[in-house]
Scaffold this motif. Structure first.
Motif, PDB file in Angstrom:
ATOM      1  N   GLU A 224      69.758  62.734  29.804  1.00  0.00           N
ATOM      2  CA  GLU A 224      69.424  63.020  30.935  1.00  0.00           C
ATOM      3  C   GLU A 224      70.095  62.970  32.063  1.00  0.00           C
ATOM      4  O   GLU A 224      69.547  63.413  32.808  1.00  0.00           O
ATOM      5  N   THR A 225      70.834  61.345  31.831  1.00  0.00           N
ATOM      6  CA  THR A 225      71.685  61.857  33.113  1.00  0.00           C
ATOM      7  C   THR A 225      72.810  62.819  33.171  1.00  0.00           C
ATOM      8  O   THR A 225      73.542  63.542  33.891  1.00  0.00           O
ATOM      9  N   TYR A 226      73.799  63.011  32.344  1.00  0.00           N
ATOM     10  CA  TYR A 226      74.254  64.791  31.360  1.00  0.00           C
ATOM     11  C   TYR A 226      73.703  65.392  31.555  1.00  0.00           C
ATOM     12  O   TYR A 226      74.491  66.548  32.067  1.00  0.00           O
ATOM     13  N   GLY A 229      72.718  64.960  35.437  1.00  0.00           N
ATOM     14  CA  GLY A 229      74.138  64.569  36.939  1.00  0.00           C
ATOM     15  C   GLY A 229      74.949  64.868  36.745  1.00  0.00           C
ATOM     16  O   GLY A 229      76.610  64.702  37.504  1.00  0.00           O
ATOM     17  N   HIS A 230      75.499  64.946  35.414  1.00  0.00           N
ATOM     18  CA  HIS A 230      77.166  65.540  34.953  1.00  0.00           C
ATOM     19  C   HIS A 230      77.726  66.717  35.703  1.00  0.00           C
ATOM     20  O   HIS A 230      77.027  68.379  34.893  1.00  0.00           O
ATOM     21  N   THR A 239      75.399  71.083  36.792  1.00  0.00           N
ATOM     22  CA  THR A 239      75.047  70.543  36.070  1.00  0.00           C
ATOM     23  C   THR A 239      74.439  71.122  35.407  1.00  0.00           C
ATOM     24  O   THR A 239      74.067  72.419  35.009  1.00  0.00           O
TER      25      THR A 239
END
Length: 298
Positions: A224-226, A229-230, A239
């Motif tokens: 989820e973060t990748y 947010g990445h 992203t």
């Protein structure tokens, strides 16, 4: 001949009269037979221990029929074709692989099944199981295709799950082209391998997972973060979610407007007269992009 020259190779000794040292107390010596001189004994001894002739010591190529070779029939595998895949939009080419996650004890591992979109780098699915099998991979693909749609090509290496009958049958029924890496060539699946390195080199990646549930919870949060947010350098610092869902153009306009406003507010901070440029989103994503043919000289 000089004292430093090698002994002659032309010395011959009759086989019927082998040399016997005169010092030995033999009947032949006592019968008054003539004894050999010291130089004759030395020459005869040197001839016996001299190295083999040159034509025996050098390598001589024998006919093929005379050489030692494998007599059984050997399989001759044809050269594998290099997979060349190109995507100019999301949902066209998916690539997937399986990596090991360390479990609570030495020798205990969990298998993480990860599939991503080649163009957007978006992780379309990530499942963690206690073992690796073709039916589990088939189940993951059915879930992914139901949410994100059926791609044109699915690329993977030649693992047992990737080449299993359930996966092959599913892709064939859906009309999806299967693509596989060449044996022992990790560069043929670069996007999956690069993502696994991003995962395992992250500071938050633990040394071990306490249980299968812990591994699944970590993977869900990390994906989820990748995805959202990445800021990926390979896709213009967007992203993966922005590229996958078509928001990259809007984000690029917002960035350009922000840089132009900053230049107007503080012109002394900029040394050029033009507005700052932002990283452009690549138009194509390749696996083994073919090189352009060089022009032939006339």
């Amino acid at each position: 001949t000089s004292a430093s020259s090698p002994p002659s190779m032309n010395v011959s000794v009759p086989a019927s009269a082998p040399w016997v040292p005169p010092e030995t107390n033999t009947p032949a010596a006592s019968a008054g037979q003539p004894s050999r001189s010291a130089s004759q004994r030395s020459t005869w001894f040197s001839a016996k221990i001299a190295p083999a002739p040159m034509f025996l010591r050098i390598g001589i190529r024998l006919p093929i029929s005379a050489q030692v070779k494998e007599r059984r029939r050997q399989a001759r595998h044809p050269a594998r074709a290099i997979p060349e895949l190109m995507a100019d939009g999301s949902g066209q080419v998916y690539t997937w692989d399986i990596t090991k996650l360390p479990g609570p004890a030495k020798g205990v591992y969990y298998d993480a099944y990860v599939m991503l979109d080649v163009y957007s780098r978006y992780i379309v699915g990530a499942h963690v199981h206690a073992r690796e099998s073709g039916p589990l991979a088939e189940e993951m693909m059915k879930e992914i295709f139901g949410v994100h749609g059926v791609p044109t090509v699915v690329h993977a290496d030649r693992g047992t799950s990737m080449t299993s009958k359930p996966v092959a049958a599913l892709l064939a029924d859906l009309g999806v082209t299967r693509s596989h890496s060449r044996p022992s060539v990790s560069n043929d699946n670069p996007y999956s391998e690069a993502w696994f390195k991003t995962l395992k080199y992250a500071p938050v990646f633990p040394d071990r997972f306490g249980s299968l549930a812990d591994a699944r919870a970590f993977m869900a949060g990390f994906v989820e973060t990748y995805n959202h947010g990445h800021r990926h350098t390979g896709i213009g610092l967007h992203t993966p979610a922005d590229v996958h869902y078509g928001h990259a153009a809007t984000v690029s306009q917002q960035r350009s407007a922000a840089l132009a406003a900053a230049r107007a507010t503080h012109p002394e901070r900029f040394s050029t007269t033009a507005d700052p440029k932002i990283l452009a989103l690549p138009t194509h994503a390749w696996i083994n992009q073919p090189t352009a043919a060089e022009p032939v000289a006339a």
